[in-house]
Enzyme design. Structure first.
Site, PDB file in Angstrom:
ATOM      1  N   PHE A  69       0.782  -1.355  -0.296  1.00 44.12           N
ATOM      2  CA  PHE A  69       0.134   0.127   0.076  1.00 44.12           C
ATOM      3  C   PHE A  69       0.712   1.125  -0.121  1.00 44.12           C
ATOM      4  CE2 PHE A  69      -2.778  -3.124   1.959  1.00 44.12           C
ATOM      5  CZ  PHE A  69      -4.063  -2.736   1.507  1.00 44.12           C
ATOM      6  N   ASP A  70       0.395   2.393  -0.800  1.00 44.95           N
ATOM      7  CA  ASP A  70       0.884   3.551  -0.575  1.00 44.95           C
ATOM      8  C   ASP A  70      -0.035   4.138   0.566  1.00 44.95           C
ATOM      9  OD1 ASP A  70       1.522   6.396  -1.135  1.00 44.95           O
ATOM     10  OD2 ASP A  70      -0.420   6.435  -1.434  1.00 44.95           O
ATOM     11  N   CYS A  71       0.469   4.909   1.547  1.00 45.29           N
ATOM     12  CA  CYS A  71      -0.225   5.355   2.579  1.00 45.29           C
ATOM     13  C   CYS A  71      -0.810   6.739   2.437  1.00 45.29           C
ATOM     14  CB  CYS A  71       1.068   5.480   3.838  1.00 45.29           C
ATOM     15  SG  CYS A  71       0.232   5.946   5.283  1.00 45.29           S
ATOM     16  N   THR A  99      -4.092   7.446   0.041  1.00 50.49           N
ATOM     17  CA  THR A  99      -4.419   6.216  -0.068  1.00 50.49           C
ATOM     18  C   THR A  99      -5.181   5.532   1.149  1.00 50.49           C
ATOM     19  OG1 THR A  99      -2.960   5.496  -1.644  1.00 50.49           O
ATOM     20  CG2 THR A  99      -4.332   3.465  -0.918  1.00 50.49           C
ATOM     21  N   LYS A 105       9.257   7.660  -4.427  1.00 57.32           N
ATOM     22  CA  LYS A 105       8.675   7.248  -5.717  1.00 57.32           C
ATOM     23  C   LYS A 105       8.055   8.391  -6.677  1.00 57.32           C
ATOM     24  CE  LYS A 105       5.177   5.788  -2.838  1.00 57.32           C
ATOM     25  NZ  LYS A 105       4.003   5.291  -2.512  1.00 57.32           N
TER      26      LYS A 105
END
Length: 234
Positions: free
Chosen positions: A12-14, A17, A152
């Protein structure tokens, strides 16, 4: 459509998201700008934030706290004011108060019953520790920009995560709200992706650069994804 049961680990991206970072960002920058006689609408603030953040994250590595400090400094330079020390620190200091989306915690709890959960986030270790308390689940791995020494959409962050997870790519599913930061790069490395389109009813880009990619699955929220993993999805 994808079959969730083929995956063993969900990454997961945090921020954006799981955590509602746009409300967090606006909660700091909007009043800060007003104090300095700068009245911008939410869309413009988030657009400029995305511009400054992306610029700072593509240069020499800086801790995310410093990235956010410089974002505030750049707002000052653009709109003709000099932020105080407290104002420079205000975005990073506010992260501890940023809250999950309403569906996040329940969905993570449900998904954790079937999958290992991993975070891949553009954040510092100490700043994520604040958010971890709000998320209320145990993550199998936490990969931060501070550990990767890059941000990223760099390939490096995902390669580090893949190395640590140590599973075949076909058993890893990456889930994120940012096409720019996550979906494009994850797909380029051969990962399946889920785009959580939390801005379906808003401006399409928000606090991230616009980008086009085709995820394996698009959902509007994590509740939908969690329901898909249940034995009898509704």
């Amino acid at each position: 459509m994808i079959e969730l049961n083929q995956y063993k680990t969900l990454t997961f991206d945090c921020y954006g998201t799981l955590i509602d970072w746009e409300n967090g960002i606006l909660g700091v920058l909007k009043p800060l700008l007003l104090v300095h006689d700068t009245n911008l609408d939410d869309k413009e603030i988030l657009k400029i934030f995305a511009e400054f953040e992306a610029e700072l994250e593509t240069g020499e590595y800086l801790k995310y706290r410093e990235v956010l400090n410089r974002v505030v400094q750049k707002f000052g330079e653009r709109f003709g004011f000099e932020p105080t020390t407290d104002e420079l620190n205000s975005l990073a200091d506010s992260i501890q108060y940023w809250l999950p989306f309403p569906d996040t915690v329940e969905a993570l709890r449900a998904l954790s019953q079937k999958f290992k959960l991993v975070i891949i986030s553009n954040i510092d270790d100490d700043l994520f520790a604040f958010s971890a308390k709000h998320l209320q689940v145990e993550f199998d791995q936490i990969i931060t920009a501070e550990q990767a020494k890059s941000y990223k959409p760099s390939l490096n962050n995902f390669r580090l995560a893949i190395q640590r997870i140590n599973l075949p790519l076909e058993q890893i599913l990456h889930i994120a709200a940012s096409v720019y930061h996550d979906i494009v790069t994850a797909k380029s490395l051969g990962l399946s992706t889920v785009w959580v389109n939390r801005r379906a009813d808003k401006n399409k880009t928000g606090a991230t650069y616009p980008q086009i990619s085709q995820p394996n699955l698009e959902v509007l929220d994590l509740k939908t994804l969690a329901a898909m993993s249940s034995p009898n999805p509704q």
